[in-house]
Scaffold this motif. Structure first.
Motif, short mmCIF file in Angstrom:
data_model
loop_
_atom_site.label_atom_id
_atom_site.label_comp_id
_atom_site.label_asym_id
_atom_site.label_seq_id
_atom_site.Cartn_x
_atom_site.Cartn_y
_atom_site.Cartn_z
N PRO B 125 0.83 -1.21 0.00
CA PRO B 125 0.00 0.00 0.00
C PRO B 125 0.86 1.25 0.00
N ASP B 133 -3.50 -7.42 0.94
CA ASP B 133 -3.22 -7.90 2.30
C ASP B 133 -2.15 -8.98 2.29
N ARG B 134 -1.62 -9.28 1.11
CA ARG B 134 -0.46 -10.17 1.06
C ARG B 134 0.82 -9.44 1.48
N ALA B 135 0.77 -8.12 1.52
CA ALA B 135 1.97 -7.36 1.84
C ALA B 135 2.33 -7.50 3.31
N VAL B 136 3.61 -7.67 3.57
CA VAL B 136 4.12 -7.71 4.94
C VAL B 136 4.49 -6.29 5.33
N ILE B 137 3.91 -5.81 6.41
CA ILE B 137 4.16 -4.44 6.83
C ILE B 137 4.31 -4.38 8.34
#
Lengths: 150, 485
Positions: B125, B133-137
């Motif tokens: 994002p 929502d697959r992104a790791v943050i």
């Protein structure tokens, strides 16, 4: 990110603080096998790992752990065998208390500045790892977890 | 699809008129306006290449490097960035020597870029990109595009974003050294892309979290002198602030963060009825503050401020009447849609009696810069991008506007160009305001090539003293920094 600093500030702050080191409970009648946990990838060999084991989503989100450990860090890896758990679903969270002050450090806006991780290496997505990603089953045969931190 | 497969498919579909691949590509290209090159993708780093001199000759005494930053990769097979501000930062070095000039460019090796590359989709994002929502943050720095500006300090080139830490880049090789952490307790604290640098080299900057801000003070060496947390009267969108020699001037436009949604820009509401506020803090004591009221406006960029003997604080600003470009236009341009904006130059005066004045001009202006030797001190000249083409989102000219005379000395690159920021470079031994050159780039849409230009700062309308052309046309960037020598 940005706006999420508000949310993460509160949630992350609780992440570290709720991991209290508790005494081992009396062994329950029906014990599961041992849970072998390996913490790997440690880049700064100082301080300690503060580990909490949780048995429900609510507890994982900010309640009390069923087990807690403080593991002194002296190399790239640390290990812990957990016994005495009942069979069921659990999740682990851990932070590396690099400076050994007993708490998870955060920056001025509440964002963690010490490494943290969870079982299954559950990712952070705009906040702490979720129970759904971090939960694992402990059976009569036990369980094994390798958690990468740092 | 190769040619044979395409023709077979066309035949199988029973098309009355077979369209060849060449025709198809031509039609696809024609559907995009010529300026879409300005928001195109660069697929990899650009090794150092000589620039071809196409006009004039470089002035004696001009030597150094123009570093520039800007988003340059927006599209991936599984999904694109959907806002101009969410492309991966590409650091460009335009090196000017006595006999030649060169260009080299490298992407900042961010966590975001690695994550998106591994996913073969823009999943992270951003300012205006929802992501996945697959992104790791784990923190805002995991979404840091390092794509907005550059601060050369302490032997490092800091690639700046807005909501996270700088990335440290090697000024000689442009290799990414990593996320810049000034000290452990300052990890992941935001550092805006518009630090204000005093003539002596001390740096002031802000980082924002809603109604709270961190005020950074860096020594000329790059070391942190001090950080202070301050409260703001509202959670305004702040891309830039300004400073006099004695004050920090924080303009709080009525674009206000009032909800927790992604992407970032969607968390803001435009509330023009609440007007614009200006918070002035005393640099020596940040608890000493004054608040002024102005009519509502939207802005990204402010000019350097100064304080007069009677205490009046003045600064210029590039204003628009609404945030439409930030919210919509900068999304639309990635798909080739025209994105109108009405940005123009204005002067603000904050009087000691508490009155605030806003004087708008009709002069189209963005990317304001000034003589850095007068940062925070009285000045009259503002370097700008200017000259609008109807139906095109990017400006095509440059110039210097003089507040004392009310005149603007403008040069129009022409309809084939998209102008980029100009920076001032002092002529050795010349201490006059803007006594020297202006150095900047443009994208030549017709030649599909980036050009580097040098102007006499006193005679911009005469056109460049010297221009060079690269072999590549890089997308239009945002901000840069000049390092002499």
């Amino acid at each position: 990110m940005f706006d999420h600093t508000f949310k993460t500030a509160a949630v992350f702050a609780s992440l570290g603080l709720v991991i209290a080191v508790v005494n081992a409970r009396p062994a329950p009648a029906q014990e599961a096998g041992a849970v072998t946990v390996t913490f790997s990838g440690i880049t700064r060999p100082t301080g300690a790992l503060m580990v909490g084991v949780y048995d429900s989503e609510a507890a994982f989100a900010g309640g009390k752990p069923v087990e807690g450990f403080r593991l002194t860090v002296d190399g790239p890896q640390a290990n812990q065998v957990i016994t005495g758990l009942k069979p069921g679903s659990y999740a682990i969270k851990v932070f590396h208390d690099v400076d050994g002050d007993g708490r998870m450090n955060t920056n001025g806006f509440g964002i963690p500045t010490e490494p943290y991780a969870a079982s299954n290496n559950a990712p952070s997505r705009m906040g702490p790892p979720s129970w759904a990603d971090a939960r694992f089953e402990v059976t009569a045969e036990g369980a094994a977890q390798t958690i990468t931190i740092d | 699809m190769d040619r044979r497969a395409f023709l077979t498919a066309a035949a199988a579909a029973g098309l009355a008129q077979v369209v060849t691949p060449e025709q198809a590509f031509a039609r696809a290209a024609a559907s995009q306006p010529a300026w879409s090159l300005a928001v195109g993708d660069v697929m990899g780093d650009i090794p150092r290449q000589s620039l071809r001199r196409i006009h004039g000759k470089p002035p004696a005494g001009l030597a150094g490097t123009l570093y520039r930053n800007g988003p340059a990769r927006f599209r991936r097979p599984g999904g694109d960035a959907t806002h101009w501000f969410d492309g991966d930062g590409l650091v460009r070095a335009f090196r000017i020597g006595p006999d030649d000039a060169s260009l080299e460019a490298k992407f900042v090796d961010t966590f975001k870029r690695r994550q998106d590359a591994a996913a073969r989709a823009v999943i992270t994002p951003g300012f205006g990109t929802l992501g996945s929502d697959r992104a790791v943050i784990g923190s805002a720095d995991d979404t840091n595009a390092a794509n907005t500006a550059l601060l050369p300090i302490g032997g490092e080139l800091l690639a700046l974003w807005e909501a996270g830490s700088p990335y440290s880049v090697d000024p000689a090789t442009l290799e990414t050294r990593g996320l810049k952490t000034f000290s452990p307790e300052l990890a992941h604290m935001p550092f805006l892309a518009h630090p204000r640098i005093e003539p002596g080299g001390r740096v002031w900057n802000l980082g924002l979290a809603g109604r709270r801000a961190i005020v950074w003070t860096l020594a000329p060496s790059g070391a942190v002198e001090r950080t202070t947390l301050v409260d703001l009267p509202r959670a305004s969108f702040i891309h830039d602030f300004t400073a006099t020699d004695r004050h920090l001037v924080i303009v709080l436009q009525p674009l206000i963060q009032d909800r927790m949604v992604l992407p970032f820009v969607d968390a803001f509401s435009w509330r023009p009825e609440e007007g614009t506020q200006v918070l002035v803090l005393d640099k020596d004591d940040l608890s000493r503050r004054r608040l002024y009221d102005l009519p509502a406006f939207f802005f990204f960029h402010l000019g350097d401020a100064w304080a007069e003997a009677d205490g009046t604080v003045r600064f210029d600003a590039c204003l628009d009447s609404t945030p439409d470009f930030a919210v919509h236009g900068a999304r639309d341009i990635l798909t080739g849609k025209p994105a109108p904006n009405g940005v123009s130059l204005a002067m603000v005066a904050l009087h000691p009696d508490g009155r605030a004045e806003l004087n708008r001009t009709p002069l189209t202006a963005e990317f304001p810069r000034a003589d850095p030797r007068r940062a925070g001190l009285s000045r009259s000249k503002t370097i700008i991008n200017s000259v609008r083409t109807q139906g095109r989102p990017l400006l095509r000219g440059v110039g210097v506007s003089d507040w004392r005379t009310g005149k603007a000395d403008l040069f129009d690159y022409g309809p084939d160009h998209c102008a980029e920021e100009l920076l001032f470079v002092p002529r050795p031994g010349d201490g006059n305001e803007l006594g020297g050159w202006l150095v900047g780039t443009s994208l030549n849409l017709k030649a599909r090539a980036t050009e580097l230009h040098v102007f006499d700062a006193a005679h911009v309308s005469d056109g460049p003293l010297c221009s060079w052309r690269a072999e590549v046309g890089l997308p239009v960037g945002f901000h840069g920094a000049w390092v002499g020598g």
